[in-house]
Scaffold this motif. Structure first.
Motif, mmCIF file in Angstrom:
data_model
loop_
_atom_site.group_PDB
_atom_site.id
_atom_site.type_symbol
_atom_site.label_atom_id
_atom_site.label_comp_id
_atom_site.label_asym_id
_atom_site.label_seq_id
_atom_site.Cartn_x
_atom_site.Cartn_y
_atom_site.Cartn_z
ATOM 1 N N SER A 1 -9.648 -3.735 4.014
ATOM 2 C CA SER A 1 -8.591 -3.570 5.007
ATOM 3 C C SER A 1 -7.681 -2.431 4.596
ATOM 4 O O SER A 1 -7.570 -2.088 3.406
ATOM 5 C CB SER A 1 -7.769 -4.861 5.148
ATOM 6 O OG SER A 1 -8.614 -5.953 5.466
ATOM 7 N N SER A 2 -6.998 -1.876 5.597
ATOM 8 C CA SER A 2 -6.056 -0.791 5.364
ATOM 9 C C SER A 2 -4.635 -1.341 5.335
ATOM 10 O O SER A 2 -4.209 -2.042 6.262
ATOM 11 C CB SER A 2 -6.187 0.269 6.462
ATOM 12 O OG SER A 2 -5.123 1.203 6.389
ATOM 13 N N ILE A 3 -3.918 -1.042 4.264
ATOM 14 C CA ILE A 3 -2.530 -1.484 4.130
ATOM 15 C C ILE A 3 -1.681 -0.912 5.265
ATOM 16 O O ILE A 3 -0.836 -1.606 5.863
ATOM 17 C CB ILE A 3 -1.967 -1.054 2.756
ATOM 18 C CG1 ILE A 3 -2.626 -1.868 1.631
ATOM 19 C CG2 ILE A 3 -0.457 -1.220 2.701
ATOM 20 C CD1 ILE A 3 -2.281 -3.326 1.640
ATOM 21 N N ASN A 4 -1.902 0.363 5.592
ATOM 22 C CA ASN A 4 -1.106 0.996 6.653
ATOM 23 C C ASN A 4 -1.312 0.296 8.003
ATOM 24 O O ASN A 4 -0.347 0.068 8.766
ATOM 25 C CB ASN A 4 -1.476 2.472 6.773
ATOM 26 C CG ASN A 4 -1.075 3.271 5.532
ATOM 27 O OD1 ASN A 4 -0.216 2.833 4.771
ATOM 28 N ND2 ASN A 4 -1.680 4.429 5.343
ATOM 29 N N ASP B 1 6.975 6.068 5.723
ATOM 30 C CA ASP B 1 6.546 7.138 4.805
ATOM 31 C C ASP B 1 5.204 6.717 4.210
ATOM 32 O O ASP B 1 5.135 6.229 3.088
ATOM 33 C CB ASP B 1 7.608 7.345 3.713
ATOM 34 C CG ASP B 1 7.272 8.507 2.790
ATOM 35 O OD1 ASP B 1 6.324 9.255 3.102
ATOM 36 O OD2 ASP B 1 7.936 8.648 1.734
ATOM 37 N N TYR B 2 4.162 6.905 5.035
ATOM 38 C CA TYR B 2 2.841 6.439 4.631
ATOM 39 C C TYR B 2 2.071 7.556 3.896
ATOM 40 O O TYR B 2 2.277 8.750 4.146
ATOM 41 C CB TYR B 2 2.007 6.014 5.841
ATOM 42 C CG TYR B 2 2.476 4.757 6.535
ATOM 43 C CD1 TYR B 2 3.486 3.970 5.996
ATOM 44 C CD2 TYR B 2 1.883 4.355 7.747
ATOM 45 C CE1 TYR B 2 3.907 2.823 6.645
ATOM 46 C CE2 TYR B 2 2.301 3.208 8.389
ATOM 47 C CZ TYR B 2 3.325 2.448 7.846
ATOM 48 O OH TYR B 2 3.743 1.330 8.482
ATOM 49 N N THR B 3 1.162 7.102 3.032
ATOM 50 C CA THR B 3 0.123 7.983 2.472
ATOM 51 C C THR B 3 -1.165 7.642 3.189
ATOM 52 O O THR B 3 -1.661 6.507 3.096
ATOM 53 C CB THR B 3 -0.027 7.769 0.944
ATOM 54 O OG1 THR B 3 1.217 8.100 0.312
ATOM 55 C CG2 THR B 3 -1.123 8.655 0.378
ATOM 56 N N PHE B 4 -1.734 8.608 3.912
ATOM 57 C CA PHE B 4 -2.824 8.292 4.831
ATOM 58 C C PHE B 4 -4.223 8.422 4.220
ATOM 59 O O PHE B 4 -5.196 8.074 4.867
ATOM 60 C CB PHE B 4 -2.727 9.182 6.071
ATOM 61 C CG PHE B 4 -1.532 8.875 6.909
ATOM 62 C CD1 PHE B 4 -1.506 7.769 7.739
ATOM 63 C CD2 PHE B 4 -0.392 9.683 6.851
ATOM 64 C CE1 PHE B 4 -0.405 7.483 8.515
ATOM 65 C CE2 PHE B 4 0.715 9.399 7.620
ATOM 66 C CZ PHE B 4 0.721 8.298 8.447
ATOM 67 N N ASP B 5 -4.325 8.937 3.018
ATOM 68 C CA ASP B 5 -5.658 9.078 2.403
ATOM 69 C C ASP B 5 -5.948 7.972 1.398
ATOM 70 O O ASP B 5 -6.740 8.143 0.487
ATOM 71 C CB ASP B 5 -5.795 10.440 1.727
ATOM 72 C CG ASP B 5 -4.713 10.677 0.676
ATOM 73 O OD1 ASP B 5 -3.779 9.852 0.608
ATOM 74 O OD2 ASP B 5 -4.799 11.678 -0.063
ATOM 75 N N MET B 6 -5.294 6.828 1.547
ATOM 76 C CA MET B 6 -5.539 5.712 0.629
ATOM 77 C C MET B 6 -6.832 5.000 1.007
ATOM 78 O O MET B 6 -7.137 4.833 2.199
ATOM 79 C CB MET B 6 -4.375 4.716 0.656
ATOM 80 C CG MET B 6 -3.068 5.257 0.124
ATOM 81 S SD MET B 6 -1.852 3.937 -0.137
ATOM 82 C CE MET B 6 -1.801 3.199 1.474
#
Length: 542
Positions: free
Chosen positions: A372-375, A399-404
């Motif tokens: 799953s994706s946290i974002n 303030d997300y980091t999108f390449d996680m």
């Protein structure tokens, strides 16, 4: 007091040199003495031949008077002691010492016994066998040599003087010469040898001292001084020896040993300096672990307790809620009782929610994990709460980091966690504010973090250690005090951890770390006004 190394080496080497040089000098002196003695014997032998040839004519005519004169003349030469002529019977017929003329020598006399020492007299003997050394009564050393006068053809055929042909020896010429010159030469050579020996020993000692001082003593003294420095704890110096021999190798070994000792001492000093800090850090870690264990035991025991209570209370509450709702809907009910029944229904529903929370808290349901994706989960939780009246005056900052990468977790459980935290943050900002939601990956690349910061009223320091305890709440008549406890259990079931930093009047920051590979990350170092790990530090609330 024991001697130092340099004097010991010089003394022992000089003793060895003295022994060998003394032995060498003794052999040389003996060889020289033998050589000089042989020369003296040869001289005496030649002197005897000269006397015999000089007196041969007079002896053929038996002219003893002229023979005596010739012998006396020859005897006056320097280096001649005594010359005497004896017949075959041993009677002295001529001599440089006139008082012994006519006397008879015993066959045991020194001049006779070299030929007569055995029963049969020797006709021929070598010069050395015919020579003798003796000391006169006045202490003077002499060399004597007896030379036989043989009966050759001229003797026994002469008309003037006849000897039978069967007689082999007519007489003996005895010559003695002093050994003073030989002894003087030996004494001179002995003195010269001793002087040269002492001079050589002095020079050898001097050069040995210099060489040993340079090659042995100074390097050894450097090593001794270096060792004394090490004993005093001075480990900054080194031994500088440029020689490529064993002493140079020893110096290199000393330098390596010094370096290792210095490193060991520095490590010990560092341990000593940091021991108190390490003890404090370890004490804090142990305290945190103990607190976690106490919390876990408390949650487990409370979970068992509330599960039983919830089941016992749920049935009566259901009956109260059903019958109160029926009565409230009955048109025959006195309108004045409507408000009271409504209050009963609301409080019963509130009790039902509490019971439901208790059941959720006590129920140990295994998470249904999937990638799953946290974002995405955060966006879903925000979509459920951002339109509530509670968030009208609150600015949401993402303030997300999108390449996680996606990680293994239960999205439903974490949706519940995020909703609880978002609602708590919104409730702390009754007069509005900002809510900052940040995601990212820690610097070590092992975890993903979620930070939720508000600018609300904050949590007092004395309550920070209690907020994850069940039934603890700072909201009066609101909530059950189970939201953060349930959230804490969900996070720990996913091998993650949560910590909180808060400043009263300045806001609160919750930080969650979840391992990417599912391994337990342990507790996050969290304390003070700022999050202690740089890789997941969130900006301080403003």
């Amino acid at each position: 007091m024991s001697l130092r190394l340099l004097p010991k080496l010089v003394i022992w080497i000089n003793l060895i040199l003295l022994i060998f040089m003394a032995l060498f000098a003794y052999i040389n002196l003996e060889s020289l003495k033998k050589l000089l003695l042989e020369e003296a014997v040869t001289y005496a032998d030649k002197l005897g031949d000269t006397v015999i040839r000089a007196t041969q004519h007079q002896m053929l005519y038996d002219d003893r008077g002229r023979t005596q004169e010739i012998i006396e003349e020859i005897g006056k030469e320097k280096g001649i002691g005594n010359i005497r002529l004896m017949d075959k019977t041993g009677t002295i017929i001529c001599s440089t010492q006139s008082q012994e003329i006519g006397t008879l020598l015993d066959k045991k006399d020194e001049a006779c016994n070299m030929c007569h020492e055995t029963g049969n007299p020797a006709i021929h003997a070598s010069s050395m066998n015919r020579s003798r050394q003796f000391t006169r009564h006045d202490g003077k050393q002499l060399l004597g040599l007896a030379k036989a006068i043989y009966n050759d053809e001229k003797c026994h055929t002469a008309a003037c003087h006849f000897h039978p042909a069967d007689i082999k020896v007519l007489g003996v010429l005895d010559v003695t010469i002093p050994l003073d010159h030989m002894n003087e030469q030996l004494a001179t050579y002995r003195g010269t040898t001793i002087a040269i020996t002492l001079l050589l020993m002095g020079l050898i000692s001097l050069f040995l001292t210099i060489f040993i001082q340079q090659l042995v003593n100074q390097p050894v003294q450097q090593l001794v001084k270096h060792t004394e420095k090490l004993a005093r704890g001075e480990m900054d110096g080194t031994v500088s020896l440029a020689s490529g021999d064993e002493l140079g190798d020893l110096a290199d070994s000393f330098n390596r040993m010094t370096l290792k000792l210095k490193q060991a001492r520095d490590e010990l000093e560092d341990w000593a300096k940091n021991l108190e800090t390490k003890v404090e850090e370890r004490t804090k870690e142990i305290t945190a672990i103990q607190a976690q264990l106490i919390r876990s035991e408390k949650l487990a025991s409370i979970g068992e307790l509330v599960a039983g209570i919830a089941h016992e209370i749920n049935n009566p509450l259901t009956g109260i809620l059903v019958f109160s709702s029926l009565v409230n809907d009955d048109p025959k009910l006195d309108p004045e009782l409507k408000d009271d029944l409504k209050t009963i229904v609301q409080e019963t529903e509130r009790c039902s929610k509490i019971v439901k929370g208790l059941l959720d808290f006590s129920r140990e349901s295994l998470p249904q994990k999937k990638l799953s994706s946290i974002n995405d989960i955060l966006d879903l939780a925000l979509s459920l709460v951002e339109h509530q009246i509670l968030f009208q005056n609150i600015a949401l900052i993402k303030d997300y980091t999108f390449d996680m990468p996606d990680i293994m977790l239960d999205p439903n459980q974490f949706e519940q966690v995020f909703i609880n935290m978002l609602l708590n943050a919104g409730q702390s900002m009754a007069n509005g504010g900002s809510l900052n939601i940040r995601t990212g990956i820690t610097e070590d690349g092992l975890s993903e973090f979620i930070g939720i910061s508000d600018t609300g009223c904050g949590i007092p320091e004395e309550n920070l250690t209690k907020i994850f305890d069940p039934f603890f709440s700072t909201k009066e008549n609101k909530g059950t005090g189970l939201g953060l406890s349930v959230s804490y259990g969900i996070i720990r079931n996913h091998r993650g951890d949560i910590c909180v930093q808060s400043v009263v009047g300045n806001g609160t920051t919750f930080t969650i770390e979840l391992p990417i590979n599912g391994e337990d990350r342990g507790e996050i170092a969290c304390g003070g006004e700022m999050y202690s790990r740089k890789d997941s530090m969130l900006p301080a609330p403003t």
